[in-house]
Design an enzyme around this catalytic site. Structure first.
Site, PDB file in Angstrom:
ATOM      1  N   LYS A   9      -9.424  -2.477   4.490  1.00  9.66           N
ATOM      2  CA  LYS A   9      -9.758  -3.027   3.178  1.00  9.66           C
ATOM      3  C   LYS A   9     -11.048  -3.857   3.252  1.00  9.66           C
ATOM      4  CE  LYS A   9      -5.292  -4.409   2.184  1.00  9.66           C
ATOM      5  NZ  LYS A   9      -4.051  -4.641   1.394  1.00  9.66           N
ATOM      6  N   TYR A  49      -2.803   1.945  -6.555  1.00  4.84           N
ATOM      7  CA  TYR A  49      -1.767   0.909  -6.644  1.00  4.84           C
ATOM      8  C   TYR A  49      -0.908   1.086  -7.904  1.00  4.84           C
ATOM      9  CZ  TYR A  49      -3.721  -1.776  -2.710  1.00  4.84           C
ATOM     10  OH  TYR A  49      -4.121  -2.206  -1.470  1.00  4.84           O
ATOM     11  N   PHE A  57       0.781  -9.959  -9.421  1.00  3.26           N
ATOM     12  CA  PHE A  57      -0.344 -10.072  -8.490  1.00  3.26           C
ATOM     13  C   PHE A  57      -1.362  -8.950  -8.632  1.00  3.26           C
ATOM     14  CE2 PHE A  57       3.022  -7.905  -5.975  1.00  3.26           C
ATOM     15  CZ  PHE A  57       2.342  -6.775  -5.520  1.00  3.26           C
ATOM     16  N   ARG A  85       2.676   1.765  10.672  1.00  3.53           N
ATOM     17  CA  ARG A  85       3.310   0.600  10.029  1.00  3.53           C
ATOM     18  C   ARG A  85       3.675  -0.451  11.072  1.00  3.53           C
ATOM     19  NH1 ARG A  85       3.325  -0.013   4.387  1.00  3.53           N
ATOM     20  NH2 ARG A  85       5.357  -1.020   4.454  1.00  3.53           N
ATOM     21  N   THR A  91       3.572  -7.538   5.520  1.00  2.00           N
ATOM     22  CA  THR A  91       2.555  -7.691   4.464  1.00  2.00           C
ATOM     23  C   THR A  91       1.872  -9.067   4.512  1.00  2.00           C
ATOM     24  OG1 THR A  91       3.797  -6.194   3.047  1.00  2.00           O
ATOM     25  CG2 THR A  91       2.185  -7.593   1.959  1.00  2.00           C
ATOM     26  N   ARG A 102      -2.112  -7.471  11.451  1.00  2.00           N
ATOM     27  CA  ARG A 102      -2.127  -8.602  10.507  1.00  2.00           C
ATOM     28  C   ARG A 102      -1.771  -9.914  11.208  1.00  2.00           C
ATOM     29  NH1 ARG A 102       1.008  -5.079   5.953  1.00  2.00           N
ATOM     30  NH2 ARG A 102      -0.804  -4.238   4.850  1.00  2.00           N
ATOM     31  N   ASN A 122      -4.884  -9.022   3.724  1.00  2.00           N
ATOM     32  CA  ASN A 122      -4.151  -8.609   4.926  1.00  2.00           C
ATOM     33  C   ASN A 122      -4.804  -7.409   5.612  1.00  2.00           C
ATOM     34  OD1 ASN A 122      -3.432  -6.589   3.184  1.00  2.00           O
ATOM     35  ND2 ASN A 122      -1.259  -7.128   3.076  1.00  2.00           N
ATOM     36  N   HIS A 125      -4.279  -1.267   4.696  1.00  2.00           N
ATOM     37  CA  HIS A 125      -3.187  -0.631   3.958  1.00  2.00           C
ATOM     38  C   HIS A 125      -2.697   0.540   4.785  1.00  2.00           C
ATOM     39  CE1 HIS A 125      -0.936   1.448   0.783  1.00  2.00           C
ATOM     40  NE2 HIS A 125      -1.516   2.543   1.242  1.00  2.00           N
ATOM     41  N   GLU A 136      -0.763   9.838  -0.999  1.00  2.00           N
ATOM     42  CA  GLU A 136      -1.979   9.033  -0.785  1.00  2.00           C
ATOM     43  C   GLU A 136      -3.068   9.830  -0.072  1.00  2.00           C
ATOM     44  OE1 GLU A 136      -0.796   5.350   1.057  1.00  2.00           O
ATOM     45  OE2 GLU A 136       0.047   4.592  -0.812  1.00  2.00           O
TER      46      GLU A 136
HETATM   47  P1  AMP Z   1       1.775  -2.443  -0.471  1.00  2.00           P
HETATM   48  O1  AMP Z   1       1.723  -1.283  -1.426  1.00  2.00           O
HETATM   49  O2  AMP Z   1       3.156  -2.899  -0.138  1.00  2.00           O
HETATM   50  O3  AMP Z   1       0.844  -2.268   0.708  1.00  2.00           O
HETATM   51  O4  AMP Z   1       1.195  -3.680  -1.262  1.00  2.00           O
HETATM   52  C1  AMP Z   1      -0.086  -3.609  -1.697  1.00  2.00           C
HETATM   53  C2  AMP Z   1      -0.818  -4.860  -1.422  1.00  2.00           C
HETATM   54  O5  AMP Z   1      -0.559  -5.771  -2.452  1.00  2.00           O
HETATM   55  C3  AMP Z   1      -0.457  -5.608  -0.144  1.00  2.00           C
HETATM   56  O6  AMP Z   1      -1.050  -5.066   1.001  1.00  2.00           O
HETATM   57  C4  AMP Z   1      -1.003  -6.955  -0.461  1.00  2.00           C
HETATM   58  O7  AMP Z   1      -2.422  -6.974  -0.312  1.00  2.00           O
HETATM   59  C5  AMP Z   1      -0.678  -7.074  -1.953  1.00  2.00           C
HETATM   60  N1  AMP Z   1       0.608  -7.714  -2.213  1.00  2.00           N
HETATM   61  C6  AMP Z   1       1.828  -7.192  -2.025  1.00  2.00           C
HETATM   62  N2  AMP Z   1       2.789  -8.078  -2.392  1.00  2.00           N
HETATM   63  C7  AMP Z   1       2.116  -9.183  -2.828  1.00  2.00           C
HETATM   64  C8  AMP Z   1       2.523 -10.440  -3.354  1.00  2.00           C
HETATM   65  N3  AMP Z   1       3.814 -10.758  -3.503  1.00  2.00           N
HETATM   66  N4  AMP Z   1       1.567 -11.331  -3.688  1.00  2.00           N
HETATM   67  C9  AMP Z   1       0.264 -11.003  -3.542  1.00  2.00           C
HETATM   68  N5  AMP Z   1      -0.194  -9.833  -3.058  1.00  2.00           N
HETATM   69  C10 AMP Z   1       0.726  -8.939  -2.713  1.00  2.00           C
END
Ligand code: AMP
Length: 158
Positions: A9, A49, A57, A85, A91, A102, A122, A125, A136
């Protein structure tokens, strides 16, 4: 063989350690079959996303993913999805295990980023499961951008 999508990212690219993270994937034996640099726009962020658009968020997440270029990678291995993963870690960097990407390279907490109204940074992805990985990889890469070749191990060792 399984394929999965890895995104380095904007925070990884801006901190200049894309190479270091790619090396970790190479060293573990994951085969890179696609790689490119992309500057994501708002429309593409909403596609990638889609599952998060309604979440609180999301605005911060979109601002983060569109703030600079990402490096998109497709890696291949018998268990590519779970392997990646495992290497990426949880995360939230603050609670991600040491030894994971991370956990080793970032320190943001939800408490800190929620307080500032920004996305948690973080670095990376990784597709969550095999079904997500297929969707994806198809979203990010055209079939001709994914390459079939033999690694030195496939040619000389196996
Ligand atoms: P994921 O699809 O699970 O990879 O989530 C996408 C991205 O959203 C994560 O890698 C974080 O950058 C962000 N993210 C996920 N959960 C949260 C949260 N509770 N608060 C803020 N950012 C989040």
């Amino acid at each position: 063989m399984e394929r999965t999508l890895v995104l380095l990212k904007p925070d990884t690219i801006q901190r200049s350690f894309a190479g270091e993270l790619i090396t970790r994937f190479e060293k573990v034996g994951l085969k890179i079959v696609g790689m490119k640099m992309v500057w994501v726009n708002e429309e593409f962020s909403k596609k990638h996303y889609a599952a998060h658009i309604e979440k609180k968020f999301y605005p911060g997440l979109q601002a983060m993913i569109t703030e600079g270029p990402v490096v998109a990678i497709v890696v291949e291995a018998p268990h590519a999805v779970s392997q990646v993963r495992k290497m990426v870690g949880g995360t939230e960097p603050k609670s991600a295990q040491p030894g994971t990407i991370r956990g080793d390279y970032a320190q943001h907490s939800y408490e800190y980023t929620d307080g500032k109204g920004i996305s948690i940074k973080n670095l990376i992805h990784a597709s969550g499961n095999a079904e997500e990985a297929k969707i994806e990889v198809e979203l990010w890469f055209k079939p001709e951008e994914i390459h079939t070749y033999k690694t030195v191990h496939e040619i000389h060792v196996f």
